[in-house]
Motif scaffolding. Structure first.
Motif, PDB file in Angstrom:
ATOM      1  N   PHE A 107       4.888   6.878   4.178  1.00 13.86           N
ATOM      2  CA  PHE A 107       5.006   6.204   5.470  1.00 13.86           C
ATOM      3  C   PHE A 107       5.485   7.160   6.559  1.00 13.86           C
ATOM      4  CE2 PHE A 107       7.347   3.443   8.521  1.00 13.86           C
ATOM      5  CZ  PHE A 107       6.256   2.735   8.995  1.00 13.86           C
ATOM      6  N   LEU A 108       6.470   7.999   6.261  1.00 15.11           N
ATOM      7  CA  LEU A 108       6.995   8.929   7.257  1.00 15.11           C
ATOM      8  C   LEU A 108       6.022  10.068   7.531  1.00 15.11           C
ATOM      9  CD1 LEU A 108      10.765   9.165   6.273  1.00 15.11           C
ATOM     10  CD2 LEU A 108       9.661   7.662   7.939  1.00 15.11           C
ATOM     11  N   SER A 109       5.339  10.547   6.509  1.00 12.98           N
ATOM     12  CA  SER A 109       4.390  11.636   6.733  1.00 12.98           C
ATOM     13  C   SER A 109       3.221  11.168   7.595  1.00 12.98           C
ATOM     14  CB  SER A 109       3.896  12.203   5.398  1.00 12.98           C
ATOM     15  OG  SER A 109       3.215  11.227   4.654  1.00 12.98           O
ATOM     16  N   ARG A 110       2.808   9.900   7.462  1.00 14.63           N
ATOM     17  CA  ARG A 110       1.738   9.362   8.316  1.00 14.63           C
ATOM     18  C   ARG A 110       2.210   9.247   9.760  1.00 14.63           C
ATOM     19  NH1 ARG A 110      -2.688   7.350   5.708  1.00 14.63           N
ATOM     20  NH2 ARG A 110      -3.335   6.107   7.492  1.00 14.63           N
ATOM     21  N   ARG A 111       3.495   9.073   9.957  1.00 15.52           N
ATOM     22  CA  ARG A 111       4.052   9.002  11.316  1.00 15.52           C
ATOM     23  C   ARG A 111       4.257  10.400  11.912  1.00 15.52           C
ATOM     24  NH1 ARG A 111       3.019   4.720   9.764  1.00 15.52           N
ATOM     25  NH2 ARG A 111       1.315   5.183  11.179  1.00 15.52           N
ATOM     26  N   ARG A 112       4.110  11.413  11.073  1.00 13.27           N
ATOM     27  CA  ARG A 112       4.301  12.815  11.487  1.00 13.27           C
ATOM     28  C   ARG A 112       5.704  13.040  12.037  1.00 13.27           C
ATOM     29  NH1 ARG A 112      -1.142  14.519  14.678  1.00 13.27           N
ATOM     30  NH2 ARG A 112       0.167  16.349  15.082  1.00 13.27           N
ATOM     31  N   LEU A 113       6.668  12.456  11.365  1.00 16.20           N
ATOM     32  CA  LEU A 113       8.066  12.677  11.714  1.00 16.20           C
ATOM     33  C   LEU A 113       8.513  14.049  11.217  1.00 16.20           C
ATOM     34  CD1 LEU A 113       9.796   9.274  10.907  1.00 16.20           C
ATOM     35  CD2 LEU A 113       9.455  10.283  13.139  1.00 16.20           C
ATOM     36  N   ASP A 132       0.862  -1.176   0.000  1.00 17.45           N
ATOM     37  CA  ASP A 132       0.000   0.000   0.000  1.00 17.45           C
ATOM     38  C   ASP A 132       0.902   1.230   0.000  1.00 17.45           C
ATOM     39  OD1 ASP A 132      -1.664   2.252   1.142  1.00 17.45           O
ATOM     40  OD2 ASP A 132      -3.180   0.684   1.136  1.00 17.45           O
ATOM     41  N   GLU A 133       0.529   2.243  -0.765  1.00 13.55           N
ATOM     42  CA  GLU A 133       1.352   3.443  -0.878  1.00 13.55           C
ATOM     43  C   GLU A 133       1.662   4.057   0.479  1.00 13.55           C
ATOM     44  OE1 GLU A 133       1.409   7.793  -3.147  1.00 13.55           O
ATOM     45  OE2 GLU A 133      -0.453   6.628  -3.022  1.00 13.55           O
ATOM     46  N   ARG A 134       0.744   3.948   1.440  1.00  7.93           N
ATOM     47  CA  ARG A 134       0.944   4.584   2.743  1.00  7.93           C
ATOM     48  C   ARG A 134       2.122   3.993   3.508  1.00  7.93           C
ATOM     49  NH1 ARG A 134      -4.226   2.182   6.182  1.00  7.93           N
ATOM     50  NH2 ARG A 134      -3.907   0.002   5.634  1.00  7.93           N
ATOM     51  N   ASN A 135       2.589   2.792   3.113  1.00  9.39           N
ATOM     52  CA  ASN A 135       3.713   2.151   3.795  1.00  9.39           C
ATOM     53  C   ASN A 135       5.017   2.250   3.011  1.00  9.39           C
ATOM     54  OD1 ASN A 135       2.073   1.290   5.934  1.00  9.39           O
ATOM     55  ND2 ASN A 135       1.507  -0.586   4.854  1.00  9.39           N
ATOM     56  N   THR A 136       5.066   3.148   2.028  1.00  6.81           N
ATOM     57  CA  THR A 136       6.210   3.168   1.113  1.00  6.81           C
ATOM     58  C   THR A 136       7.043   4.443   1.189  1.00  6.81           C
ATOM     59  OG1 THR A 136       4.934   4.156  -0.704  1.00  6.81           O
ATOM     60  CG2 THR A 136       4.924   1.740  -0.524  1.00  6.81           C
ATOM     61  N   MET A 137       8.233   4.318   0.589  1.00 11.36           N
ATOM     62  CA  MET A 137       9.115   5.446   0.310  1.00 11.36           C
ATOM     63  C   MET A 137       9.685   5.217  -1.080  1.00 11.36           C
ATOM     64  SD  MET A 137      12.442   6.813   2.436  1.00 11.36           S
ATOM     65  CE  MET A 137      13.253   8.353   1.981  1.00 11.36           C
ATOM     66  N   PHE A 138       9.399   6.134  -1.995  1.00  8.60           N
ATOM     67  CA  PHE A 138       9.835   6.007  -3.384  1.00  8.60           C
ATOM     68  C   PHE A 138       9.389   4.673  -3.983  1.00  8.60           C
ATOM     69  CE2 PHE A 138      13.514   8.566  -1.530  1.00  8.60           C
ATOM     70  CZ  PHE A 138      12.866   9.770  -1.749  1.00  8.60           C
ATOM     71  N   GLY A 139       8.179   4.237  -3.621  1.00  7.10           N
ATOM     72  CA  GLY A 139       7.614   3.031  -4.187  1.00  7.10           C
ATOM     73  C   GLY A 139       8.021   1.739  -3.516  1.00  7.10           C
ATOM     74  N   LEU A 140       8.909   1.795  -2.544  1.00  5.92           N
ATOM     75  CA  LEU A 140       9.379   0.613  -1.816  1.00  5.92           C
ATOM     76  C   LEU A 140       8.789   0.605  -0.413  1.00  5.92           C
ATOM     77  CD1 LEU A 140      13.176   0.784  -2.740  1.00  5.92           C
ATOM     78  CD2 LEU A 140      11.368  -0.483  -3.926  1.00  5.92           C
ATOM     79  N   VAL A 141       8.500  -0.593   0.121  1.00  4.15           N
ATOM     80  CA  VAL A 141       8.028  -0.678   1.500  1.00  4.15           C
ATOM     81  C   VAL A 141       9.129  -0.135   2.410  1.00  4.15           C
ATOM     82  CG1 VAL A 141       7.193  -2.186   3.336  1.00  4.15           C
ATOM     83  CG2 VAL A 141       6.615  -2.685   0.955  1.00  4.15           C
ATOM     84  N   HIS A 142       8.765   0.798   3.275  1.00  5.90           N
ATOM     85  CA  HIS A 142       9.760   1.471   4.120  1.00  5.90           C
ATOM     86  C   HIS A 142      10.386   0.495   5.118  1.00  5.90           C
ATOM     87  CE1 HIS A 142      11.482   4.287   7.051  1.00  5.90           C
ATOM     88  NE2 HIS A 142      11.501   5.147   6.052  1.00  5.90           N
ATOM     89  N   GLY A 143      11.683   0.693   5.389  1.00  5.31           N
ATOM     90  CA  GLY A 143      12.387  -0.173   6.322  1.00  5.31           C
ATOM     91  C   GLY A 143      11.813  -0.148   7.717  1.00  5.31           C
ATOM     92  N   GLY A 144      11.239   0.986   8.120  1.00  2.00           N
ATOM     93  CA  GLY A 144      10.606   1.055   9.435  1.00  2.00           C
ATOM     94  C   GLY A 144       9.387   0.166   9.529  1.00  2.00           C
ATOM     95  N   ALA A 145       8.623   0.084   8.440  1.00  2.74           N
ATOM     96  CA  ALA A 145       7.460  -0.804   8.420  1.00  2.74           C
ATOM     97  C   ALA A 145       7.903  -2.258   8.485  1.00  2.74           C
ATOM     98  CB  ALA A 145       6.631  -0.557   7.159  1.00  2.74           C
ATOM     99  N   ILE A 146       8.991  -2.583   7.779  1.00  2.07           N
ATOM    100  CA  ILE A 146       9.491  -3.956   7.785  1.00  2.07           C
ATOM    101  C   ILE A 146       9.989  -4.339   9.171  1.00  2.07           C
ATOM    102  CG2 ILE A 146      11.323  -5.449   6.885  1.00  2.07           C
ATOM    103  CD1 ILE A 146      11.015  -3.931   4.214  1.00  2.07           C
ATOM    104  N   ALA A 147      10.753  -3.455   9.820  1.00  2.00           N
ATOM    105  CA  ALA A 147      11.221  -3.741  11.179  1.00  2.00           C
ATOM    106  C   ALA A 147      10.046  -3.903  12.133  1.00  2.00           C
ATOM    107  CB  ALA A 147      12.151  -2.623  11.651  1.00  2.00           C
TER     108      ALA A 147
END
Length: 299
Positions: free
Chosen positions: A175-181, A37-52
């Protein structure tokens, strides 16, 4: 899955925001899935924070399903994640309990994409002792060594990287914008990054979710190397390993990560991260991020 585990997961705002589904969980193993899902991505890839986060969530699902599970907060005393492939598809997460001794549970996790390609592997140690083990010591003050050197307001000064480019990249990352980082301050080789206590970052008890802390560690640790080597056209990199330690129950207030580059070679940066309470500045988690530049002419 026990009612204890089912209730814990259903009440967790952070896993729900990721879209994680628990397909099976008992006291020996768990199987989770994460849709692409786009909300879990960065530049089209699943973000490493979501994977961890998946490694932590899946191990805690087993701990919650155990007959000896406690009602109080669990914590991941140690976690190591190795990233072996970028993920562009939905993921499956399989975790098994390796051993339980006293209040500790030891777990192994393998994360694959839907085609069966390995994406990450992880090992974790969860403290299952509940409040008795968590109340021995309160979080410690920030060590003096972590506070040395002034952090300054973000700028584009030579040698400190392009803060506006970093902020733009964060804003463009769903993913980062949803976390409000947000980038709080920076200097060459160091950054401060804040995580707000937004609903999407909390667990069912109103505390910051471990997954959000892992995201903060990954984001700060992966950003820090770019203060040493300013972004340039075509430059790229990725986190190849993440280590994290949650020191006790997490607060319901915002957190701040202080990341410092400790060593580097032609391709790889090793960055230490200290996560503190934004109000008391006490330490709640520690981490190390190993980041690799794709360009051999990196730092």
């Amino acid at each position: 899955m026990t009612e204890n585990a089912r209730t814990w997961f259903k009440d967790g705002s952070y896993p729900s925001d990721l879209g994680v589904t628990v397909e099976a969980a008992d006291d020996a193993q768990s199987r989770l899935s994460l849709p692409y899902d786009e909300r879990n991505t960065m530049f089209g890839l699943v973000h490493g924070g979501a994977i961890a986060s998946l490694a932590s969530i899946s191990a805690l699902a087993i701990a919650r399903a155990s007959p000896r599970a406690v009602a109080g907060p669990l914590r991941t005393a140690a976690l190591h994640v190795g990233y072996v492939r970028a993920a562009r598809k939905s993921l499956t997460v399989e975790t098994r309990a390796v051993r339980r001794v006293r209040e500790l549970g030891f777990f192994e996790t393998l994360i694959k994409d839907v085609d069966g390609n390995p994406v990450a592997h992880a090992s974790s140690t969860v403290s299952e002792g509940g409040s008795d083990s968590a109340s021995a010591d309160s979080p410690l003050p920030v060590p003096p060594s972590e506070g040395e050197g002034p952090f300054v307001a973000p700028s584009a000064d030579a040698g400190t990287g392009d803060a506006e480019a970093i902020r733009a990249a964060m804003a463009a990352t769903p993913f980062l914008s949803r976390r409000r980082l947000r980038l709080v301050s920076m200097r060459r080789g160091a950054v401060e990054m804040a995580l707000d206590a937004a609903a999407a970052n909390l667990d069912g008890d109103g505390a910051i979710h471990e997954g959000a802390v892992l995201t903060l560690i990954d984001a700060a640790g992966a950003t820090c190397p770019w203060t040493v080597v300013p972004p340039s056209p075509g430059a790229s990199g990725a986190t190849i390993a993440l280590n994290a330690h949650v020191l006790g129950p997490l607060p319901g207030d915002g957190l701040v990560a202080r990341a410092v580059v400790r060593a580097r070679d032609a391709r790889i940066c090793w960055t230490s991260v200290t996560v503190v309470d934004s109000a008391s500045r006490k330490v709640h988690a520690l981490g190390t991020v190993v980041y690799r530049f794709a360009d051999k002419n990196g730092p």
